[in-house]
Write an enzyme that holds these catalytic residues in place. Structure first.
Site, PDB file in Angstrom:
ATOM      1  N   CYS A  41       0.838  -1.198   0.000  1.00 17.45           N
ATOM      2  CA  CYS A  41       0.000   0.000   0.000  1.00 17.45           C
ATOM      3  C   CYS A  41       0.880   1.259   0.000  1.00 17.45           C
ATOM      4  CB  CYS A  41      -0.912  -0.001   1.228  1.00 17.45           C
ATOM      5  SG  CYS A  41      -2.076   1.386   1.244  1.00 17.45           S
ATOM      6  N   ASP A  43       0.383   3.821   1.672  1.00 16.49           N
ATOM      7  CA  ASP A  43       0.315   4.418   3.013  1.00 16.49           C
ATOM      8  C   ASP A  43       1.710   4.796   3.522  1.00 16.49           C
ATOM      9  OD1 ASP A  43       0.143   4.652   5.943  1.00 16.49           O
ATOM     10  OD2 ASP A  43      -1.906   3.927   5.674  1.00 16.49           O
ATOM     11  N   ARG A  45       2.874   5.111   6.318  1.00 14.88           N
ATOM     12  CA  ARG A  45       3.359   4.428   7.539  1.00 14.88           C
ATOM     13  C   ARG A  45       3.884   3.026   7.252  1.00 14.88           C
ATOM     14  NH1 ARG A  45      -2.297   4.770  10.351  1.00 14.88           N
ATOM     15  NH2 ARG A  45      -2.752   4.125   8.211  1.00 14.88           N
ATOM     16  N   HIS A  97      -2.187  -3.990   4.983  1.00  6.83           N
ATOM     17  CA  HIS A  97      -1.964  -3.590   6.381  1.00  6.83           C
ATOM     18  C   HIS A  97      -3.293  -3.247   7.037  1.00  6.83           C
ATOM     19  CE1 HIS A  97      -2.504   0.871   5.893  1.00  6.83           C
ATOM     20  NE2 HIS A  97      -2.311   0.544   4.628  1.00  6.83           N
ATOM     21  N   CYS A 100      -6.117   0.154   6.986  1.00  6.10           N
ATOM     22  CA  CYS A 100      -5.839   0.688   5.646  1.00  6.10           C
ATOM     23  C   CYS A 100      -6.948   1.674   5.272  1.00  6.10           C
ATOM     24  CB  CYS A 100      -5.760  -0.451   4.629  1.00  6.10           C
ATOM     25  SG  CYS A 100      -5.375   0.125   2.954  1.00  6.10           S
TER      26      CYS A 100
HETATM   27 CO    CO Z   1      -3.399   1.239   3.013  1.00  6.99          CO
END
Ligand code: CO
Length: 208
Positions: A41, A43, A45, A97, A100
């Site tokens: 992803c 993302d 993090r 994750h 998400c």
């Molecule tokens: Co995500």
């Protein structure tokens, strides 16, 4: 964050690398031969290298919103083909994750503009597993399970491709589904049964 700091950090990083290996960048510039392709992803993090403890050169990386493997996405399909046919990776990992935002947004009943067709892929995963998901009353646990099922379905999408099917028969390429637990930092192997999925996928999607 002061962007100038990025370049200062970069200078520190270069010094660190050269201190432990004076030929580090010479080796890096010679080429790449990663062992696996990681699809994760976007993302901020969830940084692939950090959470796996790997170094530059060890994984070919593709990230998009909610780690989707869409059949008509030229980007992910190009990455897949290059990694499998040219770099000859032996493992492909789809890593989702928990928490998400993409998965959560997909299930929110609002118009997300250009994101609608992208996130619809996740609604399709929900539709496929509606009974199981609707049976989970705790909302957070239901989203966690959707994250896992989304990873599983993206593994299925990979196995539908000629690139993956051919590389399996040529050299035993494997596909894995993982989830990163953002609350604990732990990486979880979903134990996707690659061969079982390949067998039923091939009933309809065999193209190699
Ligand atoms: Co995500």
């Amino acid at each position: 964050m002061d962007l100038q700091q990025v370049f200062i950090n970069n200078e520190h990083w270069i010094k660190e690398k050269l201190a432990s290996d004076p030929a580090y960048f010479e080796h890096l510039a010679k080429g790449q031969s990663p062992e696996f392709l990681y699809i994760g992803c976007s993302d901020s993090r969830v940084t692939a290298e950090d959470l796996m403890g790997i170094k530059p050169g060890e994984a070919f990386i593709h990230r998009n919103i909610a780690n989707l493997v869409n059949n008509v996405d030229l980007n992910v399909m190009s990455v897949l083909n290059y990694a499998v046919k040219h770099l000859k990776v032996n493992h492909i990992v789809v890593c989702g994750h928990y928490a998400c935002g993409g998965v959560k947004a997909a299930m929110t009943p609002i118009d997300m503009g250009i994101l609608n067709p992208w996130l619809r892929n996740i609604r399709d995963v929900y539709r496929l597993h509606k009974d199981e998901l609707n049976g989970i009353t705790d909302e957070e646990k239901r989203y966690d399970r959707l994250v896992e099922l989304n990873v599983q379905e993206q593994c299925v999408n990979l196995i539908k491709t000629a690139a993956v099917q051919q590389a399996y028969y040529e050299r035993g390429l494997q596909v894995h589904g993982w989830v990163f637990d953002i609350h604990t930092g732990r990486l979880i192997d979903l134990q996707i049964d690659f061969l079982k999925i390949l067998k039923w996928v091939e009933e309809i999607y065999k193209i190699s």
